[in-house]
Design a protein around this motif. Structure first.
Motif, short mmCIF file in Angstrom:
data_model
loop_
_atom_site.label_atom_id
_atom_site.label_comp_id
_atom_site.label_asym_id
_atom_site.label_seq_id
_atom_site.Cartn_x
_atom_site.Cartn_y
_atom_site.Cartn_z
N PHE A 43 3.59 29.60 54.22
CA PHE A 43 4.28 28.71 54.30
C PHE A 43 5.11 27.97 53.46
CE2 PHE A 43 7.78 26.74 57.16
CZ PHE A 43 7.77 25.56 56.36
N SER A 44 4.04 27.08 52.49
CA SER A 44 4.49 26.66 50.95
C SER A 44 4.89 27.24 50.45
CB SER A 44 3.10 25.42 50.63
OG SER A 44 2.24 26.54 50.71
N SER A 45 5.17 28.36 50.06
CA SER A 45 5.09 29.40 48.89
C SER A 45 6.90 30.10 48.76
CB SER A 45 3.77 30.38 49.03
OG SER A 45 2.92 29.76 49.21
N GLY A 46 7.23 29.39 50.50
CA GLY A 46 8.20 30.47 50.33
C GLY A 46 9.72 29.59 50.96
N THR A 47 11.13 30.13 50.21
CA THR A 47 11.64 29.19 50.79
C THR A 47 12.04 29.71 52.85
OG1 THR A 47 13.00 30.02 48.61
CG2 THR A 47 14.09 29.14 50.50
N MET A 48 13.02 28.73 53.18
CA MET A 48 12.79 29.06 54.47
C MET A 48 14.79 28.68 54.62
SD MET A 48 10.58 29.09 56.52
CE MET A 48 11.15 28.26 58.11
N ALA A 80 14.97 30.94 59.81
CA ALA A 80 14.36 32.24 58.67
C ALA A 80 13.17 32.00 57.57
CB ALA A 80 15.14 32.88 57.76
N ALA A 81 12.66 32.61 57.85
CA ALA A 81 11.65 32.52 56.45
C ALA A 81 11.26 33.75 55.75
CB ALA A 81 9.74 32.50 57.09
N ALA A 82 11.53 33.57 54.69
CA ALA A 82 11.46 34.44 53.28
C ALA A 82 9.84 34.65 52.98
CB ALA A 82 12.18 33.83 51.37
N GLY A 83 8.75 33.70 52.60
CA GLY A 83 7.75 34.17 52.67
C GLY A 83 7.21 34.17 51.07
N GLN A 84 8.79 33.63 50.52
CA GLN A 84 8.06 34.10 49.01
C GLN A 84 9.39 33.11 48.13
OE1 GLN A 84 8.20 38.10 47.41
NE2 GLN A 84 10.27 38.29 48.56
N PRO A 85 9.62 33.07 46.96
CA PRO A 85 10.44 32.26 46.50
C PRO A 85 11.81 33.29 46.48
CG PRO A 85 8.88 31.88 44.89
CD PRO A 85 8.26 32.62 46.10
N VAL A 86 12.21 32.38 46.76
CA VAL A 86 14.02 33.14 46.89
C VAL A 86 15.01 32.79 45.56
CG1 VAL A 86 16.46 34.28 48.14
CG2 VAL A 86 14.33 33.56 49.61
N ILE A 87 15.76 34.17 45.15
CA ILE A 87 16.14 33.50 43.79
C ILE A 87 18.26 33.61 44.32
CG2 ILE A 87 15.61 34.94 42.37
CD1 ILE A 87 17.88 37.21 42.69
N SER A 88 18.39 32.80 43.42
CA SER A 88 19.55 31.58 43.76
C SER A 88 21.52 32.72 44.78
CB SER A 88 20.03 30.96 42.51
OG SER A 88 18.88 29.69 42.68
N SER A 89 20.83 33.93 43.65
CA SER A 89 22.09 34.84 44.77
C SER A 89 21.52 35.47 45.61
CB SER A 89 22.30 35.97 43.29
OG SER A 89 20.79 36.75 43.44
N ARG A 90 20.27 35.06 46.39
CA ARG A 90 19.99 36.17 47.55
C ARG A 90 19.75 34.56 48.58
NH1 ARG A 90 18.38 40.84 47.70
NH2 ARG A 90 16.91 40.74 49.45
N PHE A 91 19.99 32.94 48.71
CA PHE A 91 19.00 32.41 49.38
C PHE A 91 19.84 31.99 50.34
CE2 PHE A 91 21.38 29.93 46.13
CZ PHE A 91 22.23 29.24 47.11
N ALA A 106 10.42 25.99 48.72
CA ALA A 106 8.66 26.27 48.95
C ALA A 106 8.97 24.25 48.86
CB ALA A 106 8.02 26.63 47.61
N SER A 107 9.18 23.61 47.45
CA SER A 107 8.33 22.91 47.44
C SER A 107 9.17 21.53 47.97
CB SER A 107 8.22 22.21 45.94
OG SER A 107 10.30 22.10 45.39
N GLY A 108 10.21 21.54 48.56
CA GLY A 108 11.44 20.90 49.08
C GLY A 108 12.63 20.40 47.88
N GLY A 109 12.22 20.40 47.21
CA GLY A 109 12.78 19.94 46.03
C GLY A 109 14.01 20.60 45.57
N ASN A 110 14.98 21.56 45.87
CA ASN A 110 15.83 22.01 46.16
C ASN A 110 16.22 22.26 47.26
OD1 ASN A 110 15.18 23.01 43.36
ND2 ASN A 110 16.29 22.43 43.20
N THR A 111 17.95 22.09 47.67
CA THR A 111 17.95 22.77 49.12
C THR A 111 19.96 22.80 48.18
OG1 THR A 111 19.06 19.86 49.19
CG2 THR A 111 16.79 20.50 49.98
N PHE A 112 19.76 23.30 49.68
CA PHE A 112 21.53 24.70 49.27
C PHE A 112 22.41 24.39 50.97
CE2 PHE A 112 20.41 26.01 45.01
CZ PHE A 112 18.38 25.93 45.47
#
Length: 126
Positions: free
Chosen positions: A28-33, A96-107, A52-58
Motif C-alpha cells: 500500500f505504501s508504495s502506490g498512488t491511490m 482504486a489502487a495503482a500498486g506503484q507510483p503513477v505518473i502525472s499524465s495517468r493519475f 504514496a507519501s501523501g505529500g501530493n494530492t490531485f
C-alpha cells in the motif's frame, strides 16, 4: 488485492460524508491511490488521487476545495472527506489502487489503476 470501500449514504445538499477504503494484499505504501465516481448513464470520472507519501494530492476541478483525499499508510486506508455536497455529486464512488507510483499524465485515468474496490453509493438530495 482487496479494496473495501465504506462510508457512503444519503445526505442532504450541503452536508458531508467521509469515505474510507481499506486495502489488503498489496504494498500500500508504495502506490498512488485514487477515488473515481460513476453517475447513472455516465463513464467513470476521476475525483481525487494521492501519491504514496501523501505529500501530493490531485483533484478534479468540480470537487477542489470541497473534497479532501488523505491516507494512513500504517492502516492501509485511504479516505475521501466530502463537504458541501450537491446533488451533482450523487454517484457510486470507487477507490482504486495503482500498486506503484503513477505518473502525472495517468493519475486521472482509470487505466492507471489495476485494482478497484466494489464501490459505495453516495446520494445527495436537494
Amino acid at each position: 488485492v482487496q479494496l473495501q470501500a465504506s462510508g457512503g449514504g444519503l445526505v442532504q445538499a450541503g452536508g458531508s460524508l467521509r469515505l474510507s477504503c481499506a486495502a489488503s494484499g498489496l504494498t500500500f505504501s508504495s502506490g498512488t491511490m485514487g477515488w473515481f465516481r460513476r453517475a447513472p448513464g455516465k463513464e467513470h470520472e476521476f475525483v481525487a488521487a494521492i501519491r504514496a507519501s501523501g505529500g501530493n494530492t490531485f483533484y478534479t476541478d468540480s470537487v477542489r476545495g470541497r473534497f479532501t483525499i488523505s491516507r494512513d499508510n500504517a492502516k492501509m486506508t485511504v479516505y475521501l472527506q466530502m463537504n458541501s455536497l450537491t446533488p451533482e455529486d450523487t454517484a457510486v464512488y470507487y477507490c482504486a489502487a495503482a500498486g506503484q507510483p503513477v505518473i502525472s499524465s495517468r493519475f486521472c485515468l482509470p487505466k492507471g489503476y489495476p485494482h478497484w474496490g466494489q464501490g459505495t453509493q453516495v446520494t445527495v438530495s436537494s
